[in-house]
Motif scaffolding. Structure first.
Motif, PDB file in Angstrom:
ATOM      1  N   PRO A  53       0.823  -1.204   0.000  1.00  0.00           N
ATOM      2  CA  PRO A  53       0.000   0.000   0.000  1.00  0.00           C
ATOM      3  C   PRO A  53       0.861   1.261   0.000  1.00  0.00           C
ATOM      4  O   PRO A  53       1.881   1.329   0.711  1.00  0.00           O
ATOM      5  N   TYR A  54       0.449   2.262  -0.783  1.00  0.00           N
ATOM      6  CA  TYR A  54       1.109   3.557  -0.799  1.00  0.00           C
ATOM      7  C   TYR A  54       0.113   4.625  -0.346  1.00  0.00           C
ATOM      8  O   TYR A  54      -1.103   4.508  -0.553  1.00  0.00           O
ATOM      9  N   SER A  55       0.647   5.672   0.268  1.00  0.00           N
ATOM     10  CA  SER A  55      -0.180   6.797   0.692  1.00  0.00           C
ATOM     11  C   SER A  55       0.704   8.020   0.838  1.00  0.00           C
ATOM     12  O   SER A  55       1.915   7.908   1.068  1.00  0.00           O
ATOM     13  N   ARG A  56       0.111   9.187   0.678  1.00  0.00           N
ATOM     14  CA  ARG A  56       0.799  10.386   1.123  1.00  0.00           C
ATOM     15  C   ARG A  56       0.819  10.362   2.654  1.00  0.00           C
ATOM     16  O   ARG A  56      -0.004   9.696   3.283  1.00  0.00           O
ATOM     17  N   PRO A  57       1.736  11.101   3.286  1.00  0.00           N
ATOM     18  CA  PRO A  57       1.842  11.063   4.748  1.00  0.00           C
ATOM     19  C   PRO A  57       0.550  11.456   5.452  1.00  0.00           C
ATOM     20  O   PRO A  57      -0.246  12.249   4.932  1.00  0.00           O
ATOM     21  N   ALA A  58       0.326  10.887   6.612  1.00  0.00           N
ATOM     22  CA  ALA A  58      -0.852  11.227   7.420  1.00  0.00           C
ATOM     23  C   ALA A  58      -0.855  12.724   7.721  1.00  0.00           C
ATOM     24  O   ALA A  58       0.193  13.339   7.925  1.00  0.00           O
TER      25      ALA A  58
ATOM     26  N   GLN B 209       3.688   2.437   2.730  1.00  0.00           N
ATOM     27  CA  GLN B 209       4.844   3.258   2.343  1.00  0.00           C
ATOM     28  C   GLN B 209       4.358   4.663   1.992  1.00  0.00           C
ATOM     29  O   GLN B 209       3.518   4.836   1.113  1.00  0.00           O
ATOM     30  N   PHE B 210       4.890   5.658   2.689  1.00  0.00           N
ATOM     31  CA  PHE B 210       4.452   7.028   2.479  1.00  0.00           C
ATOM     32  C   PHE B 210       5.304   7.696   1.400  1.00  0.00           C
ATOM     33  O   PHE B 210       6.534   7.599   1.405  1.00  0.00           O
ATOM     34  N   VAL B 211       4.614   8.382   0.497  1.00  0.00           N
ATOM     35  CA  VAL B 211       5.251   9.026  -0.652  1.00  0.00           C
ATOM     36  C   VAL B 211       4.842  10.488  -0.656  1.00  0.00           C
ATOM     37  O   VAL B 211       3.690  10.828  -0.336  1.00  0.00           O
ATOM     38  N   GLY B 212       5.751  11.361  -1.032  1.00  0.00           N
ATOM     39  CA  GLY B 212       5.518  12.796  -0.911  1.00  0.00           C
ATOM     40  C   GLY B 212       4.438  13.350  -1.805  1.00  0.00           C
ATOM     41  O   GLY B 212       3.673  14.215  -1.389  1.00  0.00           O
ATOM     42  N   THR B 213       4.350  12.866  -3.055  1.00  0.00           N
ATOM     43  CA  THR B 213       3.384  13.410  -4.012  1.00  0.00           C
ATOM     44  C   THR B 213       2.679  12.283  -4.749  1.00  0.00           C
ATOM     45  O   THR B 213       3.182  11.144  -4.798  1.00  0.00           O
ATOM     46  N   THR B 214       1.556  12.613  -5.348  1.00  0.00           N
ATOM     47  CA  THR B 214       0.819  11.626  -6.151  1.00  0.00           C
ATOM     48  C   THR B 214       1.631  11.202  -7.363  1.00  0.00           C
ATOM     49  O   THR B 214       1.609  10.033  -7.763  1.00  0.00           O
TER      50      THR B 214
ATOM     51  N   LYS C 212       5.782   4.738  -8.543  1.00  0.00           N
ATOM     52  CA  LYS C 212       6.075   3.539  -7.763  1.00  0.00           C
ATOM     53  C   LYS C 212       5.042   2.448  -8.032  1.00  0.00           C
ATOM     54  O   LYS C 212       5.376   1.258  -8.137  1.00  0.00           O
ATOM     55  N   LEU C 213       3.781   2.843  -8.143  1.00  0.00           N
ATOM     56  CA  LEU C 213       2.695   1.887  -8.362  1.00  0.00           C
ATOM     57  C   LEU C 213       2.879   1.151  -9.687  1.00  0.00           C
ATOM     58  O   LEU C 213       2.624  -0.055  -9.780  1.00  0.00           O
TER      59      LEU C 213
ATOM     60  N   GLY D  45       2.344  -5.613  -6.641  1.00  0.00           N
ATOM     61  CA  GLY D  45       1.249  -5.699  -5.678  1.00  0.00           C
ATOM     62  C   GLY D  45       0.830  -4.356  -5.129  1.00  0.00           C
ATOM     63  O   GLY D  45       0.161  -4.283  -4.093  1.00  0.00           O
ATOM     64  N   GLY D  46       1.173  -3.289  -5.827  1.00  0.00           N
ATOM     65  CA  GLY D  46       0.939  -1.951  -5.306  1.00  0.00           C
ATOM     66  C   GLY D  46      -0.511  -1.497  -5.370  1.00  0.00           C
ATOM     67  O   GLY D  46      -1.304  -1.939  -6.210  1.00  0.00           O
ATOM     68  N   ILE D  47      -0.869  -0.586  -4.458  1.00  0.00           N
ATOM     69  CA  ILE D  47      -2.189   0.028  -4.426  1.00  0.00           C
ATOM     70  C   ILE D  47      -2.036   1.453  -3.883  1.00  0.00           C
ATOM     71  O   ILE D  47      -1.189   1.705  -3.005  1.00  0.00           O
ATOM     72  N   TYR D  48      -2.819   2.384  -4.414  1.00  0.00           N
ATOM     73  CA  TYR D  48      -2.706   3.789  -4.024  1.00  0.00           C
ATOM     74  C   TYR D  48      -4.064   4.456  -4.230  1.00  0.00           C
ATOM     75  O   TYR D  48      -4.871   4.017  -5.060  1.00  0.00           O
TER      76      TYR D  48
END
Length: 361
Positions: free
Chosen positions: A210-215, A239-244, A250-251, A256-259
């Motif tokens: 799983p990917y996400s921008r930071p909380a 895994q936190f990523v800075g921008t979409t 990365k996705l 197996g990625g998801i965003y």
């Protein structure tokens, strides 16, 4: 008395009654100062939003009529000067198309996007900068919070939010992943760590990444935590990523990625695959218009937003985009009101549609 005479008397009685009513209404309007030619133009320009507004009054006092203003050149009470604004990153496509059109039509109304110093741009950051006086108005992908309203009041003014567009959160996976869609419960299980392999959801034996921008990094993440995670924390494997942009790169390279992100940022992309979501397994709704445009046809053809499902609420993750302004009677308020009227005009709503969002009017 004959039937003919009875009819004549009845008609005369109706005419006399109508005359008395008309005369009384004329006398009342003259005495009270009401102008009949103004009665049909008293509605505000903005209207209420079809989505939940969190109990905050979203109506704007600006504008002269409820019918749409045609274009930017027709907007009344536009102040002159340079005005700072900023906030939600989800607004980027709107800024790109709408702001240049505003500048062309109203060169006296100059806009400058301000990037925060030392922190990431987002809805929360923009609202804080507005309250602090760094911005003249802000753009948000979520509604105002009680603490923000209180903070503004301690500084001597109120905040007003007006919905101007409808957006949704779209979820995307690697294009080679064979998965038909997810329920909101399954999505929650992925991001809270309860499900860690796609095989558990009917897919291949591939670990989920799983990917996400930071909380707390903008309204999109805050909405996801609230509406999908139910306030729970992200799992350790997220895994936190800075921008979409970085997340989508990365996705595309993660089997197996998801965003998740704002739908206009996800649905038209050529390197990832947006997937249907549903409240239940038998209620999956695609964020794109059917049939799905295969990635091999992109970019000559691109998937488009499922605007009907967003407007009706059939798609489970929708939200409003808000313009946030100060109510202080100063130039900042006039600038914010003018900007709202720009966005809610016929021209503004059409440009919002062209930007990939769903018009609210």
């Amino acid at each position: 008395m004959s039937q003919r005479n009875e009819t004549t008397v009845l008609v005369l009685a109706l005419l006399v009654t109508a005359g008395l009513i008309a005369g009384g209404f004329w006398w009342f309007t003259q005495k009270s100062g009401i102008r009949l030619d103004k009665l049909n133009n008293s509605s505000p320009l903005t209207d209420s939003s079809p989505a939940d507004n969190g109990g905050i009054n979203n109506s704007s006092p600006v504008g002269q009529q409820s019918n749409f203003i045609k274009d930017f050149a027709s907007i009344p009470k536009v102040p002159s000067g340079l005005f700072n604004y900023g906030g939600s990153t989800s607004w980027a496509p709107i800024r790109l198309s709408v702001d240049s059109a505003i500048q062309a039509a109203r060169p006296e109304f100059r806009l400058r996007y301000v990037t925060p110093t030392g922190e990431s741009p987002g809805s929360s950051t923009g609202i804080r900068m507005l309250i602090a006086g760094t911005l003249d108005f802000a753009q948000s992908s979520r509604s105002l919070r009680d603490e923000e309203l209180s903070s503004a009041q301690t500084r001597g003014f109120k905040l007003q939010q007006t919905p101007v567009a409808i957006d949704g959160l779209a979820v995307a996976v690697n294009p080679n992943l064979a998965i038909s869609g997810l329920t909101i419960d399954q999505l929650r299980s992925i991001y809270t760590g309860k499900v860690t392999n796609w095989q558990q959801l009917g897919g291949a034996n591939i670990p989920i990444q799983p990917y996400s921008r930071p909380a707390n990094d903008g309204g999109t993440v805050e909405l996801f935590v609230q509406d999908v995670l139910g306030g729970q924390k992200f799992a350790a494997n997220v895994q936190f990523v800075g921008t979409t942009t970085q997340a989508l790169q990365k996705l595309a390279n993660s089997p197996g990625g998801i965003y998740y992100a704002s739908a206009p940022e996800v649905v038209p992309q050529c390197t990832i695959k947006p997937i249907p979501l549903g409240r239940k397994a038998n209620e999956l709704v695609a964020p794109y218009q059917e049939p799905f445009v295969s990635l091999s046809q992109c970019p000559s053809q691109r998937n488009r937003l499922n605007t009907e499902a967003f407007q009706s609420g059939a798609y489970p993750l929708t939200r409003n985009l808000f313009a946030i302004i100060k109510q202080n009677g100063q130039d900042e308020q006039l600038a914010g009101e003018a900007y709202i009227n720009f966005l809610l005009s016929n021209q503004g709503q059409e440009l919002i549609t062209q930007s990939g969002f769903v018009r609210i009017r």
